[in-house]
Design a protein around this motif. Structure first.
Motif, PDB file in Angstrom:
ATOM      1  N   UNK A 298     -31.735   2.318  51.088  1.00 29.63           N
ATOM      2  CA  UNK A 298     -30.449   2.611  50.460  1.00 29.63           C
ATOM      3  C   UNK A 298     -30.320   1.971  49.090  1.00 29.63           C
ATOM      4  N   UNK A 299     -30.872   0.774  48.941  1.00 24.25           N
ATOM      5  CA  UNK A 299     -30.752   0.076  47.665  1.00 24.25           C
ATOM      6  C   UNK A 299     -31.921   0.355  46.725  1.00 24.25           C
ATOM      7  N   UNK A 300     -32.925   1.075  47.194  1.00 25.59           N
ATOM      8  CA  UNK A 300     -34.093   1.342  46.367  1.00 25.59           C
ATOM      9  C   UNK A 300     -34.139   2.769  45.870  1.00 25.59           C
ATOM     10  N   UNK A 301     -35.109   3.556  46.331  1.00 30.35           N
ATOM     11  CA  UNK A 301     -35.256   4.933  45.820  1.00 30.35           C
ATOM     12  C   UNK A 301     -34.027   5.802  46.052  1.00 30.35           C
ATOM     13  N   UNK A 302     -33.383   5.639  47.231  1.00 29.58           N
ATOM     14  CA  UNK A 302     -32.217   6.487  47.510  1.00 29.58           C
ATOM     15  C   UNK A 302     -31.079   6.194  46.541  1.00 29.58           C
ATOM     16  N   UNK A 303     -30.831   4.913  46.266  1.00 28.27           N
ATOM     17  CA  UNK A 303     -29.766   4.559  45.334  1.00 28.27           C
ATOM     18  C   UNK A 303     -30.094   5.009  43.921  1.00 28.27           C
ATOM     19  N   UNK A 304     -31.359   4.850  43.531  1.00 27.15           N
ATOM     20  CA  UNK A 304     -31.751   5.290  42.187  1.00 27.15           C
ATOM     21  C   UNK A 304     -31.582   6.801  42.038  1.00 27.15           C
ATOM     22  N   UNK A 305     -31.961   7.557  43.071  1.00 30.40           N
ATOM     23  CA  UNK A 305     -31.826   9.011  43.004  1.00 30.40           C
ATOM     24  C   UNK A 305     -30.359   9.422  42.977  1.00 30.40           C
ATOM     25  N   UNK A 306     -29.533   8.770  43.805  1.00 30.72           N
ATOM     26  CA  UNK A 306     -28.113   9.113  43.834  1.00 30.72           C
ATOM     27  C   UNK A 306     -27.436   8.759  42.513  1.00 30.72           C
ATOM     28  N   UNK A 307     -27.827   7.630  41.915  1.00 28.20           N
ATOM     29  CA  UNK A 307     -27.259   7.221  40.631  1.00 28.20           C
ATOM     30  C   UNK A 307     -27.625   8.208  39.526  1.00 28.20           C
TER      31      UNK A 307
ATOM     32  N   UNK B 194     -21.895  11.236  47.236  1.00 25.23           N
ATOM     33  CA  UNK B 194     -23.219  10.810  47.711  1.00 25.23           C
ATOM     34  C   UNK B 194     -23.572   9.426  47.183  1.00 25.23           C
ATOM     35  N   UNK B 195     -23.260   9.152  45.926  1.00 23.14           N
ATOM     36  CA  UNK B 195     -23.530   7.836  45.346  1.00 23.14           C
ATOM     37  C   UNK B 195     -22.725   6.754  46.053  1.00 23.14           C
ATOM     38  N   UNK B 196     -21.440   7.043  46.288  1.00 17.22           N
ATOM     39  CA  UNK B 196     -20.598   6.055  46.968  1.00 17.22           C
ATOM     40  C   UNK B 196     -21.101   5.780  48.382  1.00 17.22           C
ATOM     41  N   UNK B 197     -21.471   6.820  49.104  1.00 14.55           N
ATOM     42  CA  UNK B 197     -21.975   6.635  50.466  1.00 14.55           C
ATOM     43  C   UNK B 197     -23.283   5.851  50.473  1.00 14.55           C
ATOM     44  N   UNK B 198     -24.131   6.087  49.496  1.00 15.03           N
ATOM     45  CA  UNK B 198     -25.398   5.362  49.433  1.00 15.03           C
ATOM     46  C   UNK B 198     -25.176   3.880  49.137  1.00 15.03           C
TER      47      UNK B 198
END
Length: 420
Positions: A348-357, A383-387
């Motif tokens: 959540x704090x790595x690739x997923x957060x970077x992609x959502x951002x 999606x960004x907020x949920x991530x």
């Protein structure tokens, strides 16, 4: 409708201004680390006072167990208040002496053994209280740090919602979008402001709980510690036989074993030896009187007490085995939860957060330029907020599981007879 929305926005702005001043006061305070919080809690915690009082009580019980029975003064008057020759005190015989109980069967040593076992158990209870306090402080600190992080996210969302509202107004004024988009952006702005208000209130409660536990005001917490994730690897066996929980069960077994010894010593009857001086009124002579008494174990021979003590010892031994099994299961569960939360936090704090951002950034630019619709933008922001929220929840769960794992595997202090 416009007046209602404007009123709500004005009220939210006033509340945000008041809470922002409180946040600035907290931000001016130095950062409180977890280690400092744990040290501070140990200086003024009532939980440790309870354990210390238990140790003092056990030591007092040890001194009491080592005391011998008190002697008794024996006084008798015979041949008084009768008739004829025995009228009044003319033929009285007065006896005054001292009776001393003599313990047999090792009762004093058995009492001391029970008291020593209780002292060891009280010492373990003090260690358990310290470990429980460390766990409680860590969990409260984690909750407060997560609440502060949620406030930061909510503040970002308020800024994003305001930016989206400005972009919607520009599009509506330019005739490129329906006025409905501005209204929808207004609703999102109001919702973000409400979320921020709730987050600040929750963070204030979490900080107050930590402050009550530490006995000091709490400001900013260590965000670097909260963001740190321990490297997750394959589950490995951990020592549970030396943990505090198992050691406490073993100490209870030691106490029960000492109780069996005490019950067996009670079967041996004690003696009472007496030595007295008797004065004869008629001749004014004095004679020595010696006596000895021993109870007869007719109705209560002590076997029932021994059976009770042995049954309690078997129960304590069974509880010790159950405690070992429970400790192994709890450690395995906590270890799996810590590793799962670590994996979730990394994702959540790595690739997923970077992609959502990045997706949200592109959606904002595209919306301002008219390439994306508002629904696409709102979906990207959601999606960004949920991530980000999932990352915070995973980090909090990871630290909570790590704290419970440390509590479960906290080693008991070694004793002189720990070679068993």
């Amino acid at each position: 409708m416009h007046r209602i929305i404007a009123a709500v926005l004005a009220a939210g702005a006033c509340a945000s201004s008041s809470q922002a001043q409180t946040g600035q006061t907290a931000a001016a305070m130095p950062v409180l680390t977890l280690a400092e919080a744990i040290d501070r809690s140990g200086a003024s915690s009532p939980f440790r006072d309870v354990a210390a009082a238990g140790i003092r009580a056990a030591e007092a019980q040890r001194r009491l167990a080592g005391l011998r029975p008190n002697p008794s003064i024996v006084g008798e008057a015979e041949n008084v208040a009768g008739t004829g020759l025995y009228r009044g005190l003319r033929s009285s015989e007065t006896t005054l002496g001292l009776a001393l109980p003599v313990e047999r069967g090792g009762k004093r040593g058995a009492r001391i053994a029970v008291a020593d076992a209780q002292i060891g158990r009280a010492g373990l209870q003090a260690e358990i209280a310290r470990a429980d306090l460390r766990l409680r402080v860590t969990q409260t600190y984690t909750a407060a740090a997560a609440a502060q992080r949620r406030v930061s996210i909510a503040e970002d969302q308020v800024g994003i919602a305001a930016e989206v509202l400005r972009a919607a107004r520009v599009r509506v004024q330019a005739g490129r979008a329906s006025p409905l988009e501005e209204q929808r952006a207004n609703v999102a702005r109001i919702a973000a402001a409400g979320t921020l208000e709730r987050a600040r209130r929750s963070a204030a409660v979490a900080s107050d709980n930590l402050a009550r536990l530490l006995g000091m005001p709490v400001g900013r917490l260590n965000s670097d510690w909260f963001d740190a994730v321990h490297s997750a690897g394959p589950s490995r066996p951990m020592m549970t036989s030396t943990s505090l929980t198992v050691a406490a069960a073993r100490a209870d077994l030691d106490t029960a074993t000492a109780q069996v010894r005490l019950a067996r010593s009670q079967r041996v009857p004690d003696l009472t030896v007496s030595a007295s001086a008797r004065r004869l009124e008629q001749t004014n002579d004095v004679a020595a009187v010696f006596g000895i008494s021993i109870p007869l174990n007719v109705f209560n021979n002590g076997r029932a007490s021994i059976a009770l003590a042995e049954a309690q010892r078997e129960q304590s031994d069974a509880r010790r085995r159950v405690a070992l099994l429970d400790a192994e299961q709890d450690v395995a569960t906590a270890q799996a939860e810590a590793e799962n939360a670590a994996t979730t936090a990394r994702n959540a704090a790595g690739p997923a957060l970077a992609a959502a951002t990045e997706a949200a950034r592109i959606a904002r630019i595209g919306y301002r330029e008219g390439k994306f619709g508002q629904l696409d933008l709102l979906d990207a922001e959601r999606t960004l907020l949920e991530t980000r929220t999932a990352a915070i929840d995973a980090l909090a769960a990871h630290h909570d599981a790590q704290a419970r794992l440390e509590r479960l595997t906290a080693a008991a202090p070694l004793s002189k007879d720990d070679h068993r």
